[in-house]
Design a protein around this motif. Structure first.
Motif, mmCIF file in Angstrom:
data_model
loop_
_atom_site.group_PDB
_atom_site.id
_atom_site.type_symbol
_atom_site.label_atom_id
_atom_site.label_comp_id
_atom_site.label_asym_id
_atom_site.label_seq_id
_atom_site.Cartn_x
_atom_site.Cartn_y
_atom_site.Cartn_z
ATOM 1 N N GLY A 3 0.869 -0.745 -0.046
ATOM 2 C CA GLY A 3 0.155 0.017 0.106
ATOM 3 C C GLY A 3 0.712 0.931 -0.294
ATOM 4 O O GLY A 3 1.633 1.307 0.377
ATOM 5 N N GLN A 43 -3.380 7.484 14.805
ATOM 6 C CA GLN A 43 -4.136 6.620 14.174
ATOM 7 C C GLN A 43 -5.053 6.203 13.243
ATOM 8 O O GLN A 43 -3.973 7.499 11.784
ATOM 9 C CB GLN A 43 -5.668 7.362 15.235
ATOM 10 C CG GLN A 43 -5.056 6.942 16.634
ATOM 11 C CD GLN A 43 -6.557 7.403 17.443
ATOM 12 O OE1 GLN A 43 -7.843 8.391 16.540
ATOM 13 N NE2 GLN A 43 -6.858 8.057 18.271
ATOM 14 N N SER A 44 -5.575 5.303 12.508
ATOM 15 C CA SER A 44 -5.383 5.206 11.118
ATOM 16 C C SER A 44 -7.163 4.224 11.573
ATOM 17 O O SER A 44 -7.119 3.049 12.146
ATOM 18 C CB SER A 44 -4.586 4.630 10.874
ATOM 19 O OG SER A 44 -4.688 3.732 9.613
ATOM 20 N N TYR A 45 -7.921 4.372 10.331
ATOM 21 C CA TYR A 45 -9.352 4.403 9.991
ATOM 22 C C TYR A 45 -9.679 3.739 8.302
ATOM 23 O O TYR A 45 -8.847 4.321 7.757
ATOM 24 C CB TYR A 45 -10.331 4.873 10.463
ATOM 25 C CG TYR A 45 -10.406 5.343 12.112
ATOM 26 C CD1 TYR A 45 -10.619 4.064 12.999
ATOM 27 C CD2 TYR A 45 -9.756 6.829 12.318
ATOM 28 C CE1 TYR A 45 -9.876 4.874 13.876
ATOM 29 C CE2 TYR A 45 -9.324 6.820 14.006
ATOM 30 C CZ TYR A 45 -10.005 6.314 14.819
ATOM 31 O OH TYR A 45 -10.037 7.009 16.213
ATOM 32 N N LYS A 46 -9.955 2.729 8.766
ATOM 33 C CA LYS A 46 -10.361 2.130 7.554
ATOM 34 C C LYS A 46 -11.878 2.917 7.341
ATOM 35 O O LYS A 46 -12.638 2.333 7.979
ATOM 36 C CB LYS A 46 -10.517 0.585 7.463
ATOM 37 C CG LYS A 46 -9.161 -0.047 7.139
ATOM 38 C CD LYS A 46 -9.728 -1.425 6.275
ATOM 39 C CE LYS A 46 -7.970 -1.860 6.577
ATOM 40 N NZ LYS A 46 -8.078 -3.326 5.187
ATOM 41 N N ILE A 47 -11.843 3.836 5.826
ATOM 42 C CA ILE A 47 -13.918 3.995 5.344
ATOM 43 C C ILE A 47 -14.346 2.758 5.651
ATOM 44 O O ILE A 47 -15.710 3.064 5.939
ATOM 45 C CB ILE A 47 -13.475 4.798 4.949
ATOM 46 C CG1 ILE A 47 -12.526 5.656 4.987
ATOM 47 C CG2 ILE A 47 -14.791 4.936 4.306
ATOM 48 C CD1 ILE A 47 -12.305 6.951 3.513
ATOM 49 N N SER A 48 -13.869 1.608 4.656
ATOM 50 C CA SER A 48 -15.486 0.804 4.563
ATOM 51 C C SER A 48 -15.501 -0.305 5.524
ATOM 52 O O SER A 48 -16.582 -0.781 5.930
ATOM 53 C CB SER A 48 -14.168 -0.509 3.580
ATOM 54 O OG SER A 48 -13.285 -1.004 4.044
ATOM 55 N N ASP A 49 -14.440 0.109 7.228
ATOM 56 C CA ASP A 49 -15.330 -0.457 7.986
ATOM 57 C C ASP A 49 -16.243 0.187 8.994
ATOM 58 O O ASP A 49 -16.715 -0.510 10.102
ATOM 59 C CB ASP A 49 -14.016 -0.678 9.439
ATOM 60 C CG ASP A 49 -13.087 -1.917 8.522
ATOM 61 O OD1 ASP A 49 -13.640 -2.516 8.047
ATOM 62 O OD2 ASP A 49 -11.576 -2.214 8.976
ATOM 63 N N TYR A 50 -16.758 1.400 8.553
ATOM 64 C CA TYR A 50 -17.254 2.553 9.171
ATOM 65 C C TYR A 50 -19.200 1.666 8.593
ATOM 66 O O TYR A 50 -19.212 1.422 7.311
ATOM 67 C CB TYR A 50 -17.247 4.334 8.932
ATOM 68 C CG TYR A 50 -18.694 4.442 9.753
ATOM 69 C CD1 TYR A 50 -17.820 5.009 10.968
ATOM 70 C CD2 TYR A 50 -19.888 5.192 8.568
ATOM 71 C CE1 TYR A 50 -19.379 5.624 10.973
ATOM 72 C CE2 TYR A 50 -20.793 5.863 8.751
ATOM 73 C CZ TYR A 50 -20.254 6.212 10.295
ATOM 74 O OH TYR A 50 -21.018 6.789 10.823
ATOM 75 N N GLU A 63 2.255 -0.514 9.768
ATOM 76 C CA GLU A 63 1.948 -0.809 10.764
ATOM 77 C C GLU A 63 2.565 -0.900 11.830
ATOM 78 O O GLU A 63 2.231 -1.097 12.621
ATOM 79 C CB GLU A 63 0.608 -1.800 10.266
ATOM 80 C CG GLU A 63 -0.586 -1.875 9.814
ATOM 81 C CD GLU A 63 -1.680 -0.639 9.878
ATOM 82 O OE1 GLU A 63 -1.545 -0.764 11.170
ATOM 83 O OE2 GLU A 63 -1.984 0.320 8.940
ATOM 84 N N THR A 65 0.636 6.082 -1.294
ATOM 85 C CA THR A 65 0.553 6.512 -2.899
ATOM 86 C C THR A 65 1.563 7.252 -2.718
ATOM 87 O O THR A 65 2.285 7.566 -1.872
ATOM 88 C CB THR A 65 -0.450 8.276 -1.351
ATOM 89 O OG1 THR A 65 -1.770 6.957 -0.519
ATOM 90 C CG2 THR A 65 -1.515 8.508 -2.159
#
Length: 109
Positions: free
Chosen positions: A27, A99-106, A66, A29
């Protein structure tokens, strides 16, 4: 977690991407950017005079790791694959990621 921000020559981007892939880092960008480093641009001389190009095209690569365990390997992969031995090869920055969040987990409730 750490984020590596690497600024590299455009012609070295594919080499860097492959070197990171070989280390299991998939991964990332990337962004086309312009800027200048310590050399403050490139001076060209022609029949009509001198001119300085002080906005050099580069690629910015951002990678979030990570685990801090892979940090040294990632830096080594970038340095070895991006280096030409000439000024303007680029720069690597390492910054903490809180912190890091996956948008698809919401899931809206």
């Amino acid at each position: 977690m750490k984020m590596i921000i690497a600024i590299v020559r455009p012609e070295k981007y594919e080499d860097v991407k492959e070197a990171l892939k070989q280390k299991g880092i998939m991964g990332m960008t990337f962004t086309h950017v312009t800027g200048r480093g310590e050399q403050a641009g490139v001076k060209f001389t022609s029949r009509v005079g001198d001119f300085i190009v002080d906005e050099i095209e580069k690629i910015k690569i951002e990678v979030v790791l990570e685990s801090d365990d892979s940090l040294d390997q990632a830096i080594e992969a970038i340095r070895s694959s991006a280096c030409t031995g000439h000024p303007g090869d680029g720069r690597i920055f390492v910054v903490p990621v809180e912190q890091s969040y996956k948008i698809s987990d919401y899931h809206a409730q």
